[in-house]
Design an enzyme around this catalytic site. Structure first.
Site, PDB file in Angstrom:
ATOM      1  N   ASP A 320       0.824  -1.208   0.000  1.00 49.95           N
ATOM      2  CA  ASP A 320       0.000   0.000   0.000  1.00 49.95           C
ATOM      3  C   ASP A 320       0.857   1.256   0.000  1.00 49.95           C
ATOM      4  O   ASP A 320       1.932   1.305   0.606  1.00 49.95           O
ATOM      5  CB  ASP A 320      -0.893  -0.008   1.247  1.00 49.95           C
ATOM      6  CG  ASP A 320      -1.827   1.175   1.301  1.00 49.95           C
ATOM      7  OD1 ASP A 320      -2.679   1.290   0.405  1.00 49.95           O
ATOM      8  OD2 ASP A 320      -1.706   1.998   2.239  1.00 49.95           O
ATOM      9  N   GLU A 373       0.868  -0.513  -5.141  1.00 51.40           N
ATOM     10  CA  GLU A 373      -0.092   0.559  -5.340  1.00 51.40           C
ATOM     11  C   GLU A 373       0.732   1.844  -5.414  1.00 51.40           C
ATOM     12  O   GLU A 373       1.119   2.408  -4.386  1.00 51.40           O
ATOM     13  CB  GLU A 373      -1.100   0.626  -4.182  1.00 51.40           C
ATOM     14  CG  GLU A 373      -2.240   1.591  -4.479  1.00 51.40           C
ATOM     15  CD  GLU A 373      -2.547   2.565  -3.350  1.00 51.40           C
ATOM     16  OE1 GLU A 373      -3.500   3.335  -3.502  1.00 51.40           O
ATOM     17  OE2 GLU A 373      -1.833   2.565  -2.341  1.00 51.40           O
TER      18      GLU A 373
END
Length: 640
Positions: A320, A373
Site C-alpha cells: 500500500d 499501489e
C-alpha cells in the site's frame, strides 16, 4: 523475581551470535522465529520465551494476567549489545495475556507495549498480546505445489477485492461481521462461481480502529482478532486454496498509527520511526513513517512480509501507498520535508528497502507476486532490480482507473470530445506489468458506487457498467474489481454494513453478475485475452480514431497464431448498423460475448452468433467484418 540462570540458558537456545549479528546488520529476515513470545518446555512443564528489541531501555519486564500486571516480577535480560531483551517465564503458555513494560533511559519514560512480534492480540479496544502458536494442519498441498502457474505473468489474474468485515454480516446478531471460519466456504464458493482467480483482502493484520479498514496496522505478525484466531485465518486461506483461488494480502509498510501501545516511541525514543517530524510523521494520515535507513527496521518489515507468505500461505502481497514511501516531499509543503544527501526528493532508504524486499521475496518464493499501489510515473516499478527497477511483480494502473471513470461518467453526447481517455493508456500500457483496478477507493467518501457513477436512466446505467467491465477485460493487463461492483450495488461501500445482497433477486443485478462471471470465464479460457496481457505483441488497435461514433476496436493475440479475439466497444446509446472493421484473416468470427444479450439485461441486439469476414481490405488488414453494434455494448469475437 529473576530467572537469571534459566533465562540465560533458554536465551542462548533462542539467539545465536549469528542471529544477533544479522539482526543488527539488517539482514535477518526470519525474526518471527526468534523475537516475540514462543511457548517452550521448561523443566518438564510449560513456559514461554519472551524477547523484544528495546535498545534504549533501562529495564524491560513482562507483565500479564499471570503476575497481576506487576512490572517488578519478571524482568528480562539484555542479549549482549544487540538491544534485545529476553528471558523465560515458567508456567506461562498459550492463551496468556501479556505486554512489555519498558522503562527508558530517557526522562524516566515508562510504558506498557504490545509485542511487535506477537502472533495474536486482544480484540480492540483492548491492547494486550496473547501467547499463541501457529500450529495448523494445512490441506492445500495441491494448490501450493502448482500455484506457480496460477500466479504467473502469463496467467489470467482476475482479482476480487474484499473487505472481510463488510462482505457479509449477521444482522440478527447486532450486525456483527462474519468470522474467518464462517466466511471460508461461502466466500470460496461465491468467488469460484463468479469466475475470479484470486481474492485480495484489505489488510487483515491487527489494527486498533476498525474504520481504518486495516490500513493503520499495529500488529505486523498478528491477524485481526475481530474475525477470529490465527488458525481461523489459516482455515479461510486453506479453503480458498482448495477451491482453486489464490489469496493476496494488503500489507502496509508505509506508515503506522501513533497509538501508545504500538510501535511509536517504543523505548522512549523514535525507534521504528524517524525522529524528525518532517521525515517521521505523515500529515495525511496522522501516522508515523518507518525509518527505512535503520537496519533493524528493515529486518522487521521484510520478516513481516515473508511471515505472511510462509506462515499463512499467502500467494502475494499488495504493498500500500508506495508513492508515499518513494518521495520525501509526498503530501508536504515547501519547507516541510528534508532533501536526500544529493538534494533530491527521492527517499533513497525507502528505495533500497523496497528493492531488497522484492529480492528476498522472489528469491525465497518465486511462485508468488508482489503488487505496488503506486500512483505516480516513477519508472520501472515492476521491473527487476538488476535492471534498476524496484522489483515488484506488478503495479496498479491508477491512471487508467482515473481516466476511464472520468470518461464513463460523462453523458455519452460529450464522450467524443474525450476519446483520448480511452486510448491514451496504450501509449504506456507495457512500460509496467499492470493491473487495472476498480478498487475500494473509488466507491467511498461520496464518490458513489460504480453503478451510481454511470449516466442515463437505469437501463443505460446497467448497460454502461457492463460496457465498462467489457472494456476493462479487453485491455491488456490483469484485472481487479472491488466487492459489490460485480452485481451493481447502488450505494457506495460502507465498512460497517454489508453488501446489498438482496439486489441479486432483481434481474438487472443478477444479469450484471452473470456478465462478470462470463467475462472471467472467457478471460481464463481464451489465451488471446491473457497470455500476452503484459506483452505488446498481444495487442493491436484496429481503429482507435472513431471519436465521432465513440467506438473503439482492437485485436488481442495469444502466443499461437490461431488465438485471435476482436473486441468492439460502442460507448453511445445509439446502435451502429453495418459497422465495418478490418480483421487479419477470413473465415467465421464467432460472437463469444455480447454485453447486450438478454441474459445480462440487455436489449438482445447482436450478430446472430457469428459473422463471416469478406476479402475487403480495411484498417490495413486483408479482410473485414460488417457488424451490428448494440447501444452501449462490448462485443468479443473469436476467429475460427
Amino acid at each position: 523475581m529473576h530467572y537469571g540462570q534459566d533465562m540465560t540458558i533458554a536465551e542462548s537456545r533462542r539467539f545465536s551470535e549469528d542471529d544477533l549479528h544479522l539482526f543488527n546488520e539488517g539482514t535477518h529476515f526470519r525474526l518471527f522465529d526468534k523475537l516475540g513470545a514462543h511457548p517452550i518446555e521448561v523443566n518438564g512443564g510449560i513456559g514461554t520465551h519472551f524477547s523484544v528489541w528495546a535498545p534504549n531501555a533501562e529495564s524491560v519486564s513482562v507483565v500479564g494476567d499471570f503476575n497481576g500486571w506487576d512490572a517488578s516480577r519478571h524482568m528480562l535480560q539484555p542479549s549482549g549489545s544487540s538491544g534485545i531483551w529476553a528471558g523465560v517465564v515458567p508456567g506461562v503458555g498459550k492463551g496468556t495475556l501479556y505486554k512489555y513494560h519498558i522503562r527508558s533511559r530517557h526522562n524516566g519514560y515508562r510504558v506498557d507495549k504490545t509485542d511487535p512480534f506477537s502472533f495474536f492480540n486482544e480484540i480492540p479496544p483492548k491492547t494486550a498480546s496473547i501467547v499463541w502458536d501457529l500450529n495448523y494442519d494445512w490441506q492445500d498441498g495441491a494448490w501450493m505445489a502448482g500455484r506457480r502457474k496460477h500466479n504467473a505473468l502469463e496467467a489470467p489474474l482476475s482479482i476480487y477485492e474484499v473487505h472481510l468485515g463488510s462482505w457479509r454480516r449477521v444482522l440478527a446478531e447486532g450486525n456483527r461481521s462474519l468470522g474467518y471460519r464462517e466466511l471460508a466456504v461461502p466466500l470460496a464458493e461465491y468467488v469460484r462461481d463468479a469466475g475470479f482467480t484470486h481474492v485480495e483482502f484489505l489488510p487483515l493484520m491487527d489494527h486498533p480502529f476498525f474504520g481504518s479498514w486495516g490500513y493503520q496496522t499495529t500488529g505486523y505478525f498478528a491477524p485481526s482478532g475481530f474475525y477470529g484466531t490465527p488458525q481461523d485465518l489459516m482455515f479461510l486461506i486453506d479453503v480458498l486454496h482448495q477451491h482453486g483461488i489464490g489469496v493476496i494480502l494488503d500489507w502496509v509498510p508505509s506508515h503506522f498509527p501513533t497509538d501508545e501501545h504500538g510501535l511509536g516511541f517504543f523505548d522512549g525514543t523514535h525507534l521504528y520511526e524517524h525522529a524528525h517530524p518532517h521525515q517521521g510523521y505523515h500529515p495525511d494520515w496522522n501516522t508515523f513513517v518507518f525509518n527505512y535507513g535503520r537496519n533493524e527496521v528493515r529486518s522487521f518489515l521484510i520478516s513481516s512480509a515473508l511471515f505472511w507468505l510462509e506462515a499463512y500461505h499467502a500467494d502475494g502481497l499488495r504493498v500500500d501507498a508506495v508513492a508515499s514511501m518513494l518521495y520525501l516531499d509526498y503530501s508536504r509543503k515547501e519547507g516541510e520535508w528534508i532533501p536526500n544527501q544529493y538534494g533530491g526528493r527521492e527517499n533513497l532508504d525507502a528505495i533500497g528497502f523496497l528493492r531488497r524486499l522484492n529480492e528476498e521475496i522472489y528469491q525465497r518464493h518465486p511462485d508468488v507476486q508482489t503488487f505496488a499501489e503506486e500512483s505516480t510515473a516513477w519508472p520501472m516499478v515492476s521491473r527487476p532490480t538488476y535492471m534498476g527497477g524496484l522489483g515488484f511483480g506488478m503495479k496498479w494502473d491508477m491512471g487508467w482507473m482515473h481516466d476511464t471513470l472520468e470518461y464513463m461518467q460523462l453523458d455519452p453526447i460529450y464522450r467524443k470530445f474525450h476519446h483520448s481517455n480511452l486510448t491514451f493508456r496504450l501509449l504506456y500500457a507495457f512500460h509496467e506489468n499492470f493491473v487495472l483496478p476498480l478498487s475500494h477507493d473509488e466507491v467511498v467518501y461520496g464518490k458513489g458506487s460504480l453503478l451510481g457513477k454511470m449516466p442515463g436512466d437505469d437501463w443505460q446505467k446497467f448497460a454502461n457498467l457492463r460496457l465498462l467491465f467489457g472494456y476493462m477485460f479487453a485491455q491488456p493487463a490483469k484485472k481487479l474489481l472491488f466487492m459489490g461492483g460485480e452485481f451493481g450495488q447502488w450505494s457506495e461501500w460502507a465498512h460497517d454494513g454489508e453488501l446489498e445482497w438482496q439486489l441479486l433477486k432483481e434481474a438487472p443485478h443478477a444479469g450484471l453478475r452473470q456478465w462478470v462471471a462470463d467475462l472471467n470465464r472467457a478471460y481464463g479460457a481464451e489465451p488471446a485475452l491473457h497470455e500476452r496481457d503484459l506483452d505488446p505483441a498481444g495487442f493491436e488497435w484496429i481503429d482507435c480514431h472513431d471519436a465521432e461514433a465513440s467506438v473503439i476496436s482492437l485485436l488481442r493475440k495469444g502466443k499461437s497464431t490461431d488465438d485471435l479475439v476482436v473486441v468492439v466497444c460502442n460507448f453511445t446509446p445509439v446502435p451502429r448498423l453495418n459497422y465495418r472493421i478490418g480483421v487479419p484473416r477470413g473465415g467465421r468470427w464467432r460472437e463469444i460475448l455480447n454485453s447486450d444479450a438478454r441474459i445480462y439485461g440487455g436489449s438482445g441486439w447482436g450478430n446472430q452468433g457469428a459473422v463471416d469476414a469478406v476479402p475487403v481490405p480495411l484498417h490495413g488488414r486483408s479482410h473485414s467484418l460488417t457488424l451490428t453494434l448494440p447501444a452501449l455494448s462490448a462485443l468479443f469475437l473469436k476467429s475460427g
